[in-house]
Design a protein around this motif. Structure first.
Motif, mmCIF file in Angstrom:
data_model
loop_
_atom_site.group_PDB
_atom_site.id
_atom_site.type_symbol
_atom_site.label_atom_id
_atom_site.label_comp_id
_atom_site.label_asym_id
_atom_site.label_seq_id
_atom_site.Cartn_x
_atom_site.Cartn_y
_atom_site.Cartn_z
ATOM 1 N N THR A 138 -3.230 2.132 3.363
ATOM 2 C CA THR A 138 -1.999 2.093 4.119
ATOM 3 C C THR A 138 -2.231 2.194 5.880
ATOM 4 O O THR A 138 -1.848 1.193 6.663
ATOM 5 C CB THR A 138 -1.108 3.103 3.702
ATOM 6 O OG1 THR A 138 -0.673 2.962 2.487
ATOM 7 C CG2 THR A 138 0.444 3.030 4.492
ATOM 8 N N GLY A 149 -5.091 5.060 -1.132
ATOM 9 C CA GLY A 149 -3.767 4.496 -1.020
ATOM 10 C C GLY A 149 -3.245 4.709 0.667
ATOM 11 O O GLY A 149 -2.731 3.905 1.300
ATOM 12 N N LEU A 150 -3.483 6.177 0.778
ATOM 13 C CA LEU A 150 -3.324 6.588 2.201
ATOM 14 C C LEU A 150 -4.079 5.720 3.162
ATOM 15 O O LEU A 150 -3.871 5.517 4.179
ATOM 16 C CB LEU A 150 -3.355 7.965 2.350
ATOM 17 C CG LEU A 150 -2.156 8.889 1.553
ATOM 18 C CD1 LEU A 150 -2.633 10.112 1.663
ATOM 19 C CD2 LEU A 150 -1.069 8.690 1.998
ATOM 20 N N THR A 195 1.311 3.938 -3.105
ATOM 21 C CA THR A 195 0.915 5.511 -2.859
ATOM 22 C C THR A 195 1.840 6.310 -3.255
ATOM 23 O O THR A 195 1.635 7.294 -3.864
ATOM 24 C CB THR A 195 0.504 5.471 -1.579
ATOM 25 O OG1 THR A 195 -0.547 4.754 -1.013
ATOM 26 C CG2 THR A 195 0.039 7.005 -1.452
ATOM 27 N N SER A 211 -5.608 7.577 -6.922
ATOM 28 C CA SER A 211 -5.225 6.442 -5.890
ATOM 29 C C SER A 211 -4.641 7.211 -4.898
ATOM 30 O O SER A 211 -4.548 6.032 -3.895
ATOM 31 C CB SER A 211 -4.013 5.579 -7.002
ATOM 32 O OG SER A 211 -4.571 5.148 -8.110
ATOM 33 N N VAL A 212 -4.284 7.985 -4.793
ATOM 34 C CA VAL A 212 -3.392 8.737 -3.452
ATOM 35 C C VAL A 212 -4.367 8.605 -2.141
ATOM 36 O O VAL A 212 -3.913 8.067 -1.204
ATOM 37 C CB VAL A 212 -2.923 10.170 -3.521
ATOM 38 C CG1 VAL A 212 -2.208 10.623 -2.352
ATOM 39 C CG2 VAL A 212 -1.775 10.064 -4.743
ATOM 40 N N GLN A 219 4.872 1.973 -8.901
ATOM 41 C CA GLN A 219 3.547 1.899 -8.680
ATOM 42 C C GLN A 219 3.063 0.009 -8.950
ATOM 43 O O GLN A 219 2.626 -0.258 -8.042
ATOM 44 C CB GLN A 219 2.601 2.548 -9.638
ATOM 45 C CG GLN A 219 1.190 2.601 -9.026
ATOM 46 C CD GLN A 219 0.203 3.398 -10.111
ATOM 47 O OE1 GLN A 219 0.258 3.265 -11.466
ATOM 48 N NE2 GLN A 219 -0.476 4.637 -9.393
ATOM 49 N N PHE A 251 0.833 -1.043 0.129
ATOM 50 C CA PHE A 251 -0.068 0.016 0.013
ATOM 51 C C PHE A 251 0.750 1.301 0.082
ATOM 52 O O PHE A 251 0.689 2.246 -0.772
ATOM 53 C CB PHE A 251 -0.802 -0.115 1.176
ATOM 54 C CG PHE A 251 -2.171 -0.386 0.895
ATOM 55 C CD1 PHE A 251 -3.090 0.306 -0.016
ATOM 56 C CD2 PHE A 251 -2.705 -1.518 1.685
ATOM 57 C CE1 PHE A 251 -4.273 -0.100 -0.160
ATOM 58 C CE2 PHE A 251 -4.265 -1.924 1.310
ATOM 59 C CZ PHE A 251 -4.866 -1.041 0.373
ATOM 60 N N SER A 310 2.042 6.661 -7.154
ATOM 61 C CA SER A 310 0.664 7.589 -7.712
ATOM 62 C C SER A 310 1.129 8.961 -7.337
ATOM 63 O O SER A 310 0.836 9.631 -8.306
ATOM 64 C CB SER A 310 -0.477 7.189 -6.793
ATOM 65 O OG SER A 310 -1.010 5.774 -7.079
ATOM 66 N N VAL A 311 1.938 9.379 -6.355
ATOM 67 C CA VAL A 311 2.354 10.647 -5.967
ATOM 68 C C VAL A 311 3.221 11.171 -7.056
ATOM 69 O O VAL A 311 3.183 12.091 -7.702
ATOM 70 C CB VAL A 311 2.842 10.838 -4.565
ATOM 71 C CG1 VAL A 311 3.273 12.328 -4.519
ATOM 72 C CG2 VAL A 311 1.603 10.707 -3.478
#
Length: 568
Positions: free
Chosen positions: A185, A181-182, A89, A177-178, A116, A85, A92-93
């Motif tokens: 995570t 993903g956060l 992330t 996705s950010v 990614q 995860f 993605s960033v």
């Protein structure tokens, strides 16, 4: 325990959904992305960038999944799932902030997509194993069905999401996705508990290197086999491509012989003695070939031909192509969990096999459609195809994961997903090659005659040399390649074209109308091949249950009994 199993299901489903959405989201979003980084899609070498941006993610996951699955058995599945995860992330960033333009921007996108993909590999390699650890057998099919369909439907959802987000801003394709993903995570680190038996073993370095190198070299060879070489429409005659494929195959053939001599191999090859595992894994690979191949071909058909020919602008074609693919996604969402629940009660063999037969039926009906089809017909066939894939995926995944010992579930999950990813990547090579070779024999004559009939015979020799890859590229990106060709012609040639002829050949519908018949006849061949491949998958699914003769009667050997024998 009840709470923990639903935490495991929801967390892994979010992870797999996010990973698979991002595997396909770029299919639709490529036109605004190429515009955003100021990359001319028809410049020399741009086709290679296209392939790597699309296929780099799939290649990396295909290579890493087995290794990560083995590492998860050793160090803990939840620990590595959580790490996935975080890495995903980060990737993605980086993609959202891609700073470069032109070739530099394309290379940055490829590199950040690889980051990614590493995170996605950790997520996909462990999700099935974590669910199998947390759910009892009588509920496992339903749980794995939800997760597996999230993975399969994610490919379709990514297409729709890419179309919507890229219409606003191409960077939003990666930004979406950010937050997910956060959330994943933090939630996984706080709530997801380790249940896997950590094995006190060492990593199989020789096996990992041999398998990884062989698969990377083979898939790179397949990728560059699609790039034009000298005067050929494809690169299969390129000595480097031939060498890469041969070396890759040799390394992969050597892999099982090396693994038999390693004390603690990265993958227990004896698991293939479990028929449910071997048949389910290979039928999953074949279903992946049919699924990805169909999606790419239908997307090209929509974006490059059907939508422009029905009044949609090239700029809006990616968005509407995603919308028109929704019947497949909806069908998977309905029939996936339903088939998983039914497989808990009635077994997986019949439902999974029937699912592939239904998808094969849809493929053969697709081969009967003309290029100017009525959308309702296409929508129904996409729904039928998605329903079949939904019926197959959940029961098949449940059968495979339930057939192996608990301590091998990480490896089994990695191998199952690896084979599926190899199937999707191989389908790109197979179907695009069929398409390119067929177009290379039909398109030049069609374009030459069309431009002559339009009143510009001086362009016949130029247009007849249009590479099929550029025509496909333009269709996939929703770009009219005619304008690109005209922009690079000498001014003297341009000035010799009458205004009437120029107006005719630059109309939105002119190129799609000329391209459509040759493309559709080539696409029918692709559908025939996909139909045959899917039937092979159905046959493998049908023979998944072993029988043995005893005292004149047939006795079915359970997968659990085979797993116990291997464990001993």
């Amino acid at each position: 325990m009840v709470q923990e199993k639903w935490v495991a299901l929801s967390n892994t489903t979010i992870g797999v959904l996010m990973a698979t959405i991002n595997a396909s989201i770029l299919i639709i979003a490529l036109p605004p992305i190429f515009r955003g980084i100021d990359l001319n899609p028809f410049q020399s070498g741009a086709f290679a960038y296209l392939l790597w941006i699309l296929m780099g993610y799939m290649i990396v996951t295909a290579v890493l999944l087995v290794t990560i699955g083995r590492l998860s058995d050793i160090f803990g599945r939840v620990r590595l799932f959580n790490l996935g995860f975080a890495i995903f992330t980060l990737g993605s960033v980086l993609l959202y902030f891609t700073p470069g333009k032109g070739d530099t921007g394309a290379l940055e996108l490829i590199i950040f997509r690889i980051v990614q993909a590493v995170g996605g590999s950790f997520l996909m390699a462990n999700s099935y194993a974590i669910i199998t650890d947390n759910f009892p057998k009588e509920e496992r099919g339903t749980a794995l069905g939800i997760n597996a369909i999230a993975g399969t439907a994610g490919m379709s959802i990514g297409i729709v999401a890419g179309g919507i987000l890229s219409a606003i801003n191409w960077r939003y394709v990666f930004l979406v996705s950010v937050p997910v993903g956060l959330l994943g995570t933090v939630w996984s680190y706080l709530k997801l508990k380790e249940t896997s038996p950590k094995l006190k073993q060492k990593l199989d370095i020789p096996g990992n290197l041999l398998f990884g190198a062989g698969l990377i070299i083979l898939l790179i060879g397949i990728t560059y086999g699609l790039v034009p070489y000298k005067s050929s429409a494809t690169g299969w005659a390129d000595p480097w491509v031939i060498t890469a494929i041969i070396i890759g195959i040799i390394l992969l053939i050597a892999f099982p012989f090396v693994e038999r001599k390693v004390k603690q191999p990265m993958f227990r090859l004896e698991l293939f003695k479990i028929r449910a595992f071997s048949a389910g894994s290979f039928s999953g690979m074949i279903s992946g070939m049919g699924m990805m191949g169909l999606m790419f071909m239908i997307i090209i058909l929509f974006q490059g031909i059907w939508l422009p020919d029905h009044g949609y602008s090239y700029a809006s074609a990616p968005f509407w192509a995603g919308i028109f693919m929704l019947p497949m996604t909806v069908a998977m969402g309905i029939f996936g969990p339903l088939s998983g629940k039914l497989s808990d009660k009635h077994g997986s063999k019949g439902i999974a096999t029937l699912g592939l037969l239904i998808s094969a039926f849809a493929l053969i009906l697709l081969s009967l459609l003309p290029y100017n089809f009525i959308y309702i017909e296409m929508g129904i066939l996409l729904f039928i195809f998605g329903a079949g894939m939904g019926m197959f995926t959940a029961p098949n995944t449940s059968a495979v994961m339930s057939s192996v010992p608990p301590e091998s579930r990480g490896s089994a999950s990695g191998m199952l997903t690896t084979l599926r990813n190899v199937g999707t990547t191989a389908s790109m090579g197979i179907f695009f090659t069929i398409l390119i070779l067929s177009l290379s024999s039909k398109l030049p004559g069609a374009l030459s005659s069309a431009v002559t009939n339009a009143g510009a015979p001086q362009l016949a020799s130029v247009f007849s040399k249009l590479p099929p890859t550029d025509a496909i590229f333009g269709a996939l990106l929703g770009i009219n390649p005619i304008k690109a060709i005209l922009s690079i012609l000498p001014s003297g040639v341009k000035n010799s074209i009458s205004p009437t002829a120029l107006s005719t050949i630059t109309q939105r519908t002119w190129f799609p109308t000329i391209f459509a018949p040759t493309f559709m006849s080539s696409l029918h061949v692709v559908f025939y091949v996909a139909f045959a491949i899917t039937l092979v998958g159905a046959l493998l699914s049908f023979i998944r249950d072993p029988l043995t003769k005893k005292s004149g009667s047939s006795k079915r050997i359970s997968n659990e009994e085979q797993a116990v024998k291997l464990k001993r």
